[in-house]
Design a protein around this motif. Sequence first.
Motif, PDB file in Angstrom:
ATOM      1  N   TYR A 131     -17.377  -3.671  41.334  1.00 22.32           N
ATOM      2  CA  TYR A 131     -15.932  -3.762  41.117  1.00 22.32           C
ATOM      3  C   TYR A 131     -15.602  -3.344  39.689  1.00 22.32           C
ATOM      4  N   ILE A 132     -14.566  -2.514  39.524  1.00 22.32           N
ATOM      5  CA  ILE A 132     -14.159  -2.020  38.205  1.00 22.32           C
ATOM      6  C   ILE A 132     -12.923  -2.800  37.769  1.00 22.32           C
ATOM      7  N   ALA A 133     -13.073  -3.638  36.750  1.00 18.83           N
ATOM      8  CA  ALA A 133     -11.970  -4.494  36.316  1.00 18.83           C
ATOM      9  C   ALA A 133     -10.883  -3.672  35.632  1.00 18.83           C
ATOM     10  N   THR A 134      -9.648  -3.870  36.064  1.00 16.52           N
ATOM     11  CA  THR A 134      -8.478  -3.314  35.395  1.00 16.52           C
ATOM     12  C   THR A 134      -7.428  -4.409  35.301  1.00 16.52           C
ATOM     13  N   SER A 135      -6.400  -4.172  34.512  1.00 12.67           N
ATOM     14  CA  SER A 135      -5.310  -5.128  34.355  1.00 12.67           C
ATOM     15  C   SER A 135      -3.984  -4.393  34.478  1.00 12.67           C
ATOM     16  N   PRO A 136      -2.931  -5.092  34.903  1.00 11.85           N
ATOM     17  CA  PRO A 136      -1.611  -4.456  34.892  1.00 11.85           C
ATOM     18  C   PRO A 136      -1.231  -4.020  33.481  1.00 11.85           C
ATOM     19  N   GLU A 137      -0.503  -2.937  33.368  1.00  9.98           N
ATOM     20  CA  GLU A 137       0.025  -2.532  32.082  1.00  9.98           C
ATOM     21  C   GLU A 137       0.917  -3.671  31.567  1.00  9.98           C
ATOM     22  N   PRO A 138       0.762  -4.127  30.316  1.00  8.58           N
ATOM     23  CA  PRO A 138       1.411  -5.365  29.868  1.00  8.58           C
ATOM     24  C   PRO A 138       2.927  -5.381  30.017  1.00  8.58           C
ATOM     25  N   THR A 139       3.582  -4.247  29.848  1.00  7.24           N
ATOM     26  CA  THR A 139       5.045  -4.201  29.926  1.00  7.24           C
ATOM     27  C   THR A 139       5.547  -3.792  31.298  1.00  7.24           C
ATOM     28  N   TYR A 140       4.828  -2.883  31.951  1.00  5.05           N
ATOM     29  CA  TYR A 140       5.358  -2.258  33.163  1.00  5.05           C
ATOM     30  C   TYR A 140       4.675  -2.696  34.450  1.00  5.05           C
ATOM     31  N   GLY A 141       3.615  -3.492  34.382  1.00  2.00           N
ATOM     32  CA  GLY A 141       2.976  -3.989  35.585  1.00  2.00           C
ATOM     33  C   GLY A 141       2.024  -2.997  36.206  1.00  2.00           C
TER      34      GLY A 141
ATOM     35  N   GLY B  81      10.254   0.503  26.322  1.00  3.47           N
ATOM     36  CA  GLY B  81       9.364   0.828  25.223  1.00  3.47           C
ATOM     37  C   GLY B  81       8.153   1.606  25.687  1.00  3.47           C
ATOM     38  N   PRO B  82       7.276   1.952  24.748  1.00  3.69           N
ATOM     39  CA  PRO B  82       6.133   2.805  25.084  1.00  3.69           C
ATOM     40  C   PRO B  82       5.118   2.104  25.971  1.00  3.69           C
ATOM     41  N   LEU B  83       4.389   2.906  26.723  1.00  2.00           N
ATOM     42  CA  LEU B  83       3.261   2.405  27.500  1.00  2.00           C
ATOM     43  C   LEU B  83       2.117   2.017  26.579  1.00  2.00           C
ATOM     44  N   HIS B  84       1.250   1.134  27.067  1.00  2.00           N
ATOM     45  CA  HIS B  84       0.024   0.795  26.351  1.00  2.00           C
ATOM     46  C   HIS B  84      -0.762   2.081  26.087  1.00  2.00           C
ATOM     47  N   PRO B  85      -1.394   2.220  24.921  1.00  2.57           N
ATOM     48  CA  PRO B  85      -2.118   3.475  24.629  1.00  2.57           C
ATOM     49  C   PRO B  85      -3.236   3.784  25.611  1.00  2.57           C
ATOM     50  N   ASP B  86      -3.757   2.776  26.303  1.00  4.80           N
ATOM     51  CA  ASP B  86      -4.822   3.020  27.275  1.00  4.80           C
ATOM     52  C   ASP B  86      -4.303   3.081  28.712  1.00  4.80           C
ATOM     53  N   ALA B  87      -2.992   3.211  28.887  1.00  4.42           N
ATOM     54  CA  ALA B  87      -2.419   3.214  30.230  1.00  4.42           C
ATOM     55  C   ALA B  87      -2.964   4.372  31.062  1.00  4.42           C
ATOM     56  N   MET B  88      -3.299   4.067  32.310  1.00  2.00           N
ATOM     57  CA  MET B  88      -3.799   5.059  33.258  1.00  2.00           C
ATOM     58  C   MET B  88      -2.768   5.232  34.365  1.00  2.00           C
ATOM     59  N   LEU B  89      -2.299   6.453  34.564  1.00  2.00           N
ATOM     60  CA  LEU B  89      -1.256   6.739  35.544  1.00  2.00           C
ATOM     61  C   LEU B  89      -1.853   7.439  36.760  1.00  2.00           C
TER      62      LEU B  89
ATOM     63  N   LEU C 280       4.402   6.453  40.365  1.00  2.00           N
ATOM     64  CA  LEU C 280       3.188   6.367  39.560  1.00  2.00           C
ATOM     65  C   LEU C 280       2.670   4.939  39.547  1.00  2.00           C
ATOM     66  N   ARG C 281       1.394   4.751  39.913  1.00  2.00           N
ATOM     67  CA  ARG C 281       0.724   3.483  39.652  1.00  2.00           C
ATOM     68  C   ARG C 281       0.266   3.489  38.201  1.00  2.00           C
ATOM     69  N   VAL C 282       0.099   2.293  37.634  1.00  2.00           N
ATOM     70  CA  VAL C 282      -0.289   2.202  36.226  1.00  2.00           C
ATOM     71  C   VAL C 282      -1.148   0.965  36.018  1.00  2.00           C
ATOM     72  N   SER C 283      -2.127   1.076  35.156  1.00  2.00           N
ATOM     73  CA  SER C 283      -2.962  -0.066  34.788  1.00  2.00           C
ATOM     74  C   SER C 283      -3.664   0.275  33.494  1.00  2.00           C
ATOM     75  N   ILE C 284      -4.364  -0.719  32.932  1.00  2.00           N
ATOM     76  CA  ILE C 284      -5.178  -0.489  31.743  1.00  2.00           C
ATOM     77  C   ILE C 284      -6.597  -0.958  32.044  1.00  2.00           C
ATOM     78  N   PRO C 285      -7.592  -0.439  31.344  1.00  2.00           N
ATOM     79  CA  PRO C 285      -8.981  -0.838  31.614  1.00  2.00           C
ATOM     80  C   PRO C 285      -9.233  -2.289  31.225  1.00  2.00           C
TER      81      PRO C 285
END
Length: 513
Positions: free
Chosen positions: A175-185, A234-242, A157-162
């Motif tokens: 270009y659509i800006a996203t960021s790595p999920e803070p805990t999991y990259g 721990g939990p994923l960020h609430p906005d995490a996209m998988l 699974l890839r993961v990121s947040i908006p």
Amino acid sequence: MPNLMRPRWTKLNSLALMVAGFAPAAISGPLDEPHLNITLRTDDEIARIERVLFGVDDYSKAHQFEAKPAGAATVRVLTNADAFSQPTENMPFEDELDFKVGNGLFRKLWVSSPSSTLASDGLGPLFNARSCQRCHIKDGRGHPPEDPKDNSISMFLRVSIPGGDAGAMVEIEDYIATSPEPTYGEQLQDFGLPGVPAEYRLQIDYEEIDVALSDGETATLRKPTYTAANLGYGPLHPDAMLSPRVAPQMIGLGLLEAIPAADILAQADPSDSDGDGISGRANIVWSVEYGMPMLGRFGLKAGHPTIRQQSAAAFAGDVGISSPLYPAPYGECTSAQVKCQTAPHGDQDVRGFEIDSEGLDLVTFYSRNLAVPARRDVNDPKVLRGKQVFYETGCVSCHTPAYVTHRLQDQPEQSFQMIWPYTDLLLHDMGEGLADNRPEARATGKEWRTPPLWGIGMTEQVSDHTYFLHDGRARSLLEAILWHGGEAEAQRNAVIEMPAADRVALIEFLENL
């Protein structure tokens, strides 16, 4: 609705202009190709290309060059699982050793640091597989776990947040800006070295969906739901996209890289100006190697511009191996994963990186030169009927049949070949059914790159399964077609409604590729 009975291989009619250096105003995006050593085509060559690239209106026999989908690089068909592991037929003898050494690095089982095998240490500390070959088994297609006890060795699974800082990406329009999920990259790894907890376990739950077809036939699709279970930090960020990803097959990559960017961009029609219901957009991505925007070609959303960058990114994310392009010795673990960042690594002393520039070049050479097998029985009447159905249904609107590659000064294997990959390498909206809802560069959460179709009929022989699409949800080629939506919904509906004999012929053609 577009006219489905009209041959659609028409968007390449301006090729002669483009290879001469003229790009219509509708084409936008980077045309620079710094990874290729290109020789400009002559007027005579432009005329030859124009003669061989044309729309099909005679289905009584195969095109004269169709049996060799990779041109002179095409290899004979093997009848075992090694069919995708051959070097290109036209490789100079003096380069065969580089191919074999690259194969050795592709197959190498990396070990943890510190180790007495200094050339092989540096695994992880978080990883999805210990080697490239473990995901791309026999250089073929990966698969989802087949039962709850099966690991997801060729899927993750890839993961990121908006949101986030676009940085240099502001140079890329849309270009659509996203960021790595803070805990999991940016990628979830399901293995960790001793003392370093794995990030998760992939859980897939399927819902069965029946689809009624013409002539009283039915098909059953399986709709997956993905869960990142047993989270180790721990939990994923609430906005995490998988986004689920299955390892794609490896053949013909160097030829895809050698297609002129202008020929790909010429097919883009983001506003559907011709009214055929098909748009197609280029993914423009950032080149880590060249520090500039480039045309994305590789990855399921065309997220990387070159084979070398794609290979280096896989080493970092999948195996936790550093390279000149992705130098972090701990792969892509985050600052929240202290044990991962402080674990021993293998980039000290001997090499400077866990795989150095020379090793990365050898893996790139190997990946570039994995050969496409010849087609079988191209003049079989059933295959020809299936080809007619494929073309007239409009499948070639995205699965562009053929190109002529650049003339290259230092890559004879890929230079000036007529190839038949059946892809436009563009992004297309495939509808809600296939949406992962995770953007990547310019690709939206509903867009995917058109996958090449060459070799698709040999999947079971090479990979011992028939799972298709980006996440392997389709258990057959028919199921894969029935998942098409969005821009391809008209084609999907046409397949549902056509006589059963035509569906059979269509699959015969695909299995012949």
